[in-house]
Every structure is written in structure tokens, then in C-alpha cells.
Write a protein that holds these residues in place. Structure first.
Motif, PDB file in Angstrom:
ATOM      1  N   LEU A  76       0.848  -1.195   0.000  1.00 22.09           N
ATOM      2  CA  LEU A  76       0.000   0.000   0.000  1.00 22.09           C
ATOM      3  C   LEU A  76       0.879   1.240   0.000  1.00 22.09           C
ATOM      4  CD1 LEU A  76      -2.771  -0.991   2.565  1.00 22.09           C
ATOM      5  CD2 LEU A  76      -2.901  -1.015   0.079  1.00 22.09           C
ATOM      6  N   PRO A  77       0.663   2.162  -0.950  1.00 23.64           N
ATOM      7  CA  PRO A  77       1.496   3.372  -0.997  1.00 23.64           C
ATOM      8  C   PRO A  77       1.157   4.309   0.161  1.00 23.64           C
ATOM      9  CG  PRO A  77      -0.273   3.485  -2.628  1.00 23.64           C
ATOM     10  CD  PRO A  77      -0.331   2.105  -2.043  1.00 23.64           C
ATOM     11  N   VAL A  78       2.124   5.021   0.662  1.00 21.64           N
ATOM     12  CA  VAL A  78       1.955   5.953   1.772  1.00 21.64           C
ATOM     13  C   VAL A  78       2.608   7.269   1.395  1.00 21.64           C
ATOM     14  CG1 VAL A  78       2.454   6.420   4.183  1.00 21.64           C
ATOM     15  CG2 VAL A  78       1.921   4.093   3.474  1.00 21.64           C
ATOM     16  N   ASN A  79       1.881   8.370   1.584  1.00 17.00           N
ATOM     17  CA  ASN A  79       2.377   9.699   1.271  1.00 17.00           C
ATOM     18  C   ASN A  79       2.852  10.371   2.553  1.00 17.00           C
ATOM     19  OD1 ASN A  79       1.638  12.825   1.052  1.00 17.00           O
ATOM     20  ND2 ASN A  79       2.238  12.082  -0.967  1.00 17.00           N
ATOM     21  N   GLY A  80       4.049  10.935   2.513  1.00 14.78           N
ATOM     22  CA  GLY A  80       4.627  11.532   3.706  1.00 14.78           C
ATOM     23  C   GLY A  80       3.854  12.737   4.203  1.00 14.78           C
ATOM     24  N   LEU A  81       3.431  13.599   3.285  1.00  9.03           N
ATOM     25  CA  LEU A  81       2.676  14.788   3.703  1.00  9.03           C
ATOM     26  C   LEU A  81       1.354  14.380   4.361  1.00  9.03           C
ATOM     27  CD1 LEU A  81       2.473  17.865   3.753  1.00  9.03           C
ATOM     28  CD2 LEU A  81       1.415  17.753   1.468  1.00  9.03           C
TER      29      LEU A  81
END
Length: 653
Positions: A94-99
Motif C-alpha cells: 500500500l502506498p503511503v504519502n509523507g505529507l
């Protein structure tokens, strides 16, 4: 407000996107707590989403529906985000966005923001004044700044997302974020205060709507404190769950009821009862905490004393609950409490003869500030209602008021003014309304009796006139004609008819006596002098009296109604007759004059006095005559001091 409809339309696709992310996370696998939290968030979001959509469809320009939709979207987005992040911990697919990770650290404040804004715009859906706009700007700014400071906090986000930090750390950002929390709480409290300020200026319908929100919405600051207490005491999230669930379930229900069907229940009584129970429970908890903090309460005997003290305090507080609720009612349901207190004071005045039950309508108009309020009293025939004057009311619909299961009348408030008349208020005024109904019926019956007596008096006067006319034009004329015929026969007698002539003389004399008596009878029935007016009749009465009569007439009384003049004459005639026959008077005085809308007749003598009114007597008959016209007769007759009879007769000029 086009923005309200646009926001409500945008909420549904955003909710669908959030659910899609949650579904993606569920397919990747999440633990049981995360799945339960998602289910709870979906459950909590449904009332706000559904009711927000319904309110916006019914009231497209109503901003309340848009805020409800936003509140439902926030709790749904939080639940879906937490589920997605929980799945991302277990699966690197699952992709995770830092912001996104950084900004999610302070997102919890958004759970309270829509409800705080709701306090400022409800029920109109707009920010009504500068104070509300400043509070809304302050709440939004604090929530935004807190989110940024939480994202910049040097504290770790937690594994495995520490490496996904989208924003750098700033020393002291976490301290600054914590410093904002009291300010956010203060703004929440001020939003509640602003709601109370608008409540005092609102009309009755808006007040009832605000009460529904106050029933649940004023708990927003309490919910925030409860959540903080749960974290500070034992880091237990269960308390947070309870607070959020109560807020996201009860507030939308209260708002939906207030906007869509605010008159379904009496919100004021529900609010007063709930706040009364809450105050008692809060006092019990505070008492228990104080007793537990008392030094030396660690032993079993001391704990038993704590339990006993708490139980005793609970009993005392429950006994005081009615008074506590009355105090609360004076704040949040002032118009109802004022009405009940006014009714109690009015009841006391009625029982002390300081007021009449029929004054209830004016009392209710003043207490409710409703000049259009009407009271209808139930007719004994069961055919509709009448007002205090006895006139039929055109409207037969209103708020029924019953005493002992029987409807005594109805209340017909002005538009939007009927909400204050709840079950307690109608019970408080039921007795007074029933007494007023009886008074109205009694007044109507007495008026009918007076009208009946007047009709009888008029009929009697008409009958007297007819008898006097019949005697004068009929029997009296026939007797006079008979006497003249006898005299004519006497003149035609032969010279040797002396004996028959004497008999005819005796017959004519008897006829003359009969005519005189007949004239006296006719005069007693109704003197013909009344045809020329009351003054003429009184002058003839004075002239026929064997005792000197001093007659004084003030003003010109030619316009006195015939029935009034006849009654005045008979009063004077009876008084003069009694003075001549029974009082041995040497002088009689008769005075007649006008007094406003009435005439006043005064007859006095210097006789022996001692006259008394007895049933069937002449004075009793005079009193009945005068009362039948709505007048008043006063007899003063002390022994040795003469007799005075005074009559006041209304003329209706």
C-alpha cells in the motif's frame, strides 16, 4: 446559499473515495481493532451524512445540512485513514504519502470543528454577526495551526511511518501545539455562550430549535474534556470512543429533529429534565471524588464511610432535584417558568378575591407577550366555545384544556406562540379556566334572567296600558252612556212617576260612584297622565295627596323611556301612599333629577318611620320592579325619624 448545496453534493463522492480506500485496506488485511474502529466510524458518520442530505434537499439554502454532511465526512475520513494506515503497517504494497502522514497527526481536532461551527450558525445556517464570524475564524485558525504544529512536532510519528515524515521537525512545535488546546477549549465554550446569546433574542420557534441543539450540542466542550481526561489518566481510548459516539449520534439526531420537526416534542422540558439529571449526577460524582480524596480513605472502614456518604448525598440531591430543575428552567425555559409562576400568583389572587377567573385571558396575554391569544370556554351544550363575554368563537380548534378528563376550554395562541403551553402549563391553568367557564356561564344565565325580567316588566307595562285603555274606552264609556240613558228616561217620566224617578236618581248616583272607582282602578293600573310624561304624572300625584307634597324636579326629563318613567311613578306613588296611610306624615318631599345615564328619585316624609320590606309587600314589589331594570332601591326608615326611599334607574341615554 449556493455553497451549501455545492458542499452537500461534494460530500457524497468524497465519502465514496474514503470508503474505497478503506475497502482497499481491508482487502490487504487489517487487525480486528482496526476493523472495529472502521465499523464504528461508519456507524457514527451515517446520521450526519443522511440527515445532512435530507436537510439540504428540503432546504437547499440551509447551511446546517452542509455542516452536518461535513461532520459525517470527517469522522468517516478519519476512520478510513486509520484503517488504511493500519493496513499499510502490515503490508508494504500500500502506498503511503509523507505529507498525508504528517498532516494526519493533528487531524483529531477536525472531529470537533464542524460541531463548534454548528453552534455558531444554528438554526439559520449563517454566521449572523461579527462575534460569530470572529469565533468561526478563530476555531478554524486554531485547528489549522494545531495540525501544522502537530506535523512539525519533533516527537516520532511511530513505526513504521517515521521514515515517511513529509515535513521536517521544528523544536518546540509540540509544546506550542499543546498550548493551543486551552484556547481551542475556550473557543468551544464561547461558541456555547454565543448560542445562549442568540437564544435570548430568538423568536419562540427558533428558541425551540436551539433547545434541541443545546440538549446535545453543549456537551461538545465536555466531550473534549472527557477525551483529554481519558488520555491523561490511563491512556485509555475507550473513553474517547464513548464521547465521540455520543457526539456523532445525539447531535445529528437533535439537529435533524429541530430542523425537520421541531414541534414533535417539548424540547424545553426535555432539556430542563436532562440538565437537571445531569447536574445531580455531576454533583454525586464530584461528592464521591471529594470523599475519596479525603485523607485516610484507603482502609475498608473508610471506604464504607465514603460509600455511605455518597449514598446519603445522592438521596439529598435527588430530593433537591425539583428545585434544581426549576433554577435551570429559569435559564433555558424562562417563558415557561414565568408562565407557571404567573398562573400560581393569579390563582392565589383569585382565591383571595383580588381577581376574577374571567381575567385569565389578559393574564396569559401579558405572561406570554402574545396579544392575539384567545381563550374559548366550552359551552355546557357541548356545541363549540365562547369568549369571556359569552360570544361564540368562530374557531373551534386550539390547545384543549381539560380538568378531570372533561374539556373546559381551548387556548388559541397567536402564530408560533403555542409551544409554551405544554402539559404542565395546561394543568396549571385548568382549574382557573374551569372557574372562568363557570363564571361566564353564570354571567350569561344572570344576564338572561335580567333580560327575562325586563321583558316581563315591558309585557306587564303593555298589559297595564291595554287594561287602562280598555277600561277608559270600554267599560267606563259604557257606564257613562248608561247613566246618560237613565237621565233621559227620567226626563220622560210622567208627572205621577216620582217614585220611579227617585229610583233612577239612586241608580245614576251608583253609576257615578262606579265610574269614579273605575277611574281610580284604571289610574292604579297605569295613570293616563303618564302619556304626557313623568313630570306631569308626578304633579298630578302631588295634587291628589291629602298630605302636602313638596315636588322638586331638576332639569328637563321629557326623554325618559316609558318603562323607566312608569317604574319611577309607581315608586313615588307607593311611597306617598304609605306616608299618607301608615306614617301619619305632616310633610312629604319628592325630588327627581338626572344623574349621568340614570335618573334618581328621592321620596321622604317626616312620619313615624319603621317601614320594613316584607315578602309580598309593597316595598318588596318596588324592589323587584327597580331591579328588573337594573336599578337600585334603598329604603331608610328608622323609628321616629321618618322614611326615605331612594331609587336609581338607568335610562340608557
Amino acid at each position: 446559499m449556493a455553497w451549501a448545496r455545492a458542499v452537500s453534493i461534494a460530500v457524497l463522492p468524497l465519502a465514496a473515495v474514503s470508503l474505497s480506500l478503506a475497502a482497499w485496506a481491508l482487502t490487504s488485511g487489517v487487525d480486528a481493532p482496526a476493523a472495529r474502529w472502521l465499523g464504528l466510524c461508519i456507524f457514527m458518520s451515517l446520521p450526519a451524512l443522511v440527515l445532512g442530505h435530507l436537510i439540504t434537499r428540503r432546504l437547499p439554502r440551509q447551511g446546517v445540512g452542509a455542516l452536518l454532511g461535513c461532520a459525517g465526512l470527517v469522522i468517516l475520513a478519519v476512520g478510513c485513514t486509520d484503517t488504511y494506515l493500519a493496513a499499510a503497517k502490515a503490508s508494504s504494497a500500500l502506498p503511503v504519502n509523507g505529507l498525508w502522514i504528517s498532516l494526519a497527526q493533528g487531524a483529531w481536532m477536525l472531529l470537533y470543528l464542524p460541531w463548534a461551527l454548528m453552534l455558531l450558525v444554528f438554526p439559520s445556517g449563517i454566521l449572523g454577526d461579527r462575534s460569530a464570524r470572529r469565533l468561526a475564524a478563530g476555531l478554524t485558525a486554531v485547528a489549522a495551526v494545531f495540525g501544522v504544529l502537530a506535523a512539525l512536532s519533533p516527537a516520532p510519528y511511530g513505526d513504521p511511518f517515521q521514515q515517511h515524515r513529509g515535513l521536517g521537525s521544528v523544536p518546540g512545535a509540540d509544546i506550542a501545539a499543546v498550548a493551543l488546546l486551552p484556547g481551542f477549549l475556550a473557543l468551544l465554550v464561547l461558541s456555547v455562550v454565543d448560542l445562549g446569546r442568540r437564544f435570548r433574542r430568538a423568536d419562540p420557534a427558533e428558541r425551540n430549535q436551539i433547545r434541541w441543539l443545546a440538549l446535545a450540542g453543549t456537551g461538545i466542550p465536555a466531550t473534549l474534556l472527557l477525551c483529554w481526561a481519558g488520555y491523561l489518566v490511563n491512556r485509555n481510548e475507550s473513553i474517547v470512543m464513548v464521547g465521540l459516539a455520543a457526539m456523532y449520534l445525539f447531535i445529528p439526531a437533535a439537529i435533524g429533529l429541530a430542523i425537520l420537526h421541531e414541534d414533535l416534542f417539548d424540547a424545553g422540558r426535555v432539556l430542563v429534565s436532562a440538565m437537571g439529571v445531569g447536574a445531580v449526577l455531576g454533583a454525586v460524582v464530584a461528592l464521591a471524588v471529594l470523599l475519596m480524596w479525603w485523607p485516610g480513605t484507603g482502609s475498608r472502614p473508610a471506604m464504607a464511610l465514603v460509600v455511605a456518604g455518597t449514598a446519603a448525598g445522592t438521596v439529598v440531591l435527588m430530593a433537591l432535584r425539583p428545585r434544581i430543575q426549576r433554577l435551570i428552567g429559569r435559564l433555558v425555559y424562562a417563558e415557561h417558568e414565568r408562565l407557571v409562576e404567573t398562573l400560581k400568583a393569579f390563582e392565589n389572587r383569585v382565591f383571595t378575591n383580588a381577581a376574577r377567573p374571567a381575567d385569565l385571558e389578559g393574564i396569559l396575554r401579558a405572561a406570554t407577550a402574545d396579544p392575539l391569544l384567545r381563550i374559548g370556554y366550552a359551552l355546557s351544550s357541548g356545541d363549540g366555545f365562547c369568549d369571556a363575554s359569552g360570544s361564540r368563537l368562530g374557531a373551534d380548534s386550539g390547545i384543549p384544556v381539560a380538568l378531570s378528563g372533561k374539556v373546559s376550554g381551548i387556548l388559541i395562541p397567536g402564530p408560533g406562540r403555542g409551544r409554551v403551553f405544554n402539559a404542565e402549563a395546561t394543568r396549571a391553568l385548568a382549574l382557573m379556566l374551569e372557574m372562568g367557564r363557570q363564571q361566564v356561564e353564570l354571567s350569561g344565565a344572570l344576564a338572561e334572567v335580567d333580560a327575562s325580567r325586563t321583558r316581563l316588566l315591558l309585557a306587564s307595562l303593555a298589559e297595564r296600558k291595554r287594561l287602562e285603555r280598555d277600561l277608559h274606552d270600554g267599560a267606563q264609556q259604557r257606564l257613562v252612556a248608561l247613566g246618560m240613558g237613565l237621565r233621559l228616561m227620567q226626563r220622560r217620566l210622567p208627572a205621577n212617576g216620582q217614585e220611579l224617578a227617585a229610583q233612577l236618581d239612586a241608580a245614576v248616583a251608583e253609576l257615578a260612584t262606579a265610574v269614579a272607582e273605575l277611574r281610580q282602578i284604571a289610574h292604579g293600573i297605569r295613570p293616563s297622565a303618564l302619556d304626557e310624561g313623568l313630570e306631569t304624572a308626578l304633579r298630578q300625584l302631588s295634587g291628589r295627596s291629602p298630605t302636602p307634597v313638596s315636588l322638586h324636579i331638576d332639569g328637563h326629563l321629557a326623554d325618559v323611556p316609558e318603562v323607566v318613567g312608569a317604574t319611577a311613578y309607581f315608586v313615588a306613588a307607593e311611597a306617598v301612599h304609605n306616608a299618607n296611610k301608615h306614617a301619619a306624615a305632616q310633610r312629604i318631599t319628592v325630588r327627581l333629577g338626572s344623574e349621568g345615564q340614570a335618573i334618581r328619585l328621592y321620596v321622604s316624609d317626616d312620619g313615624r318611620g319603621g317601614a320594613r320590606s316584607t315578602p309580598g309587600g309593597g316595598l318588596a314589589g318596588l324592589d323587584d320592579r327597580v331591579n328588573a331594570l337594573g336599578g337600585k332601591l334603598v329604603v331608610s326608615s328608622e323609628s321616629g325619624c321618618g322614611t326615605t326611599i331612594e331609587a336609581v334607574l338607568p335610562c340608557g341615554w
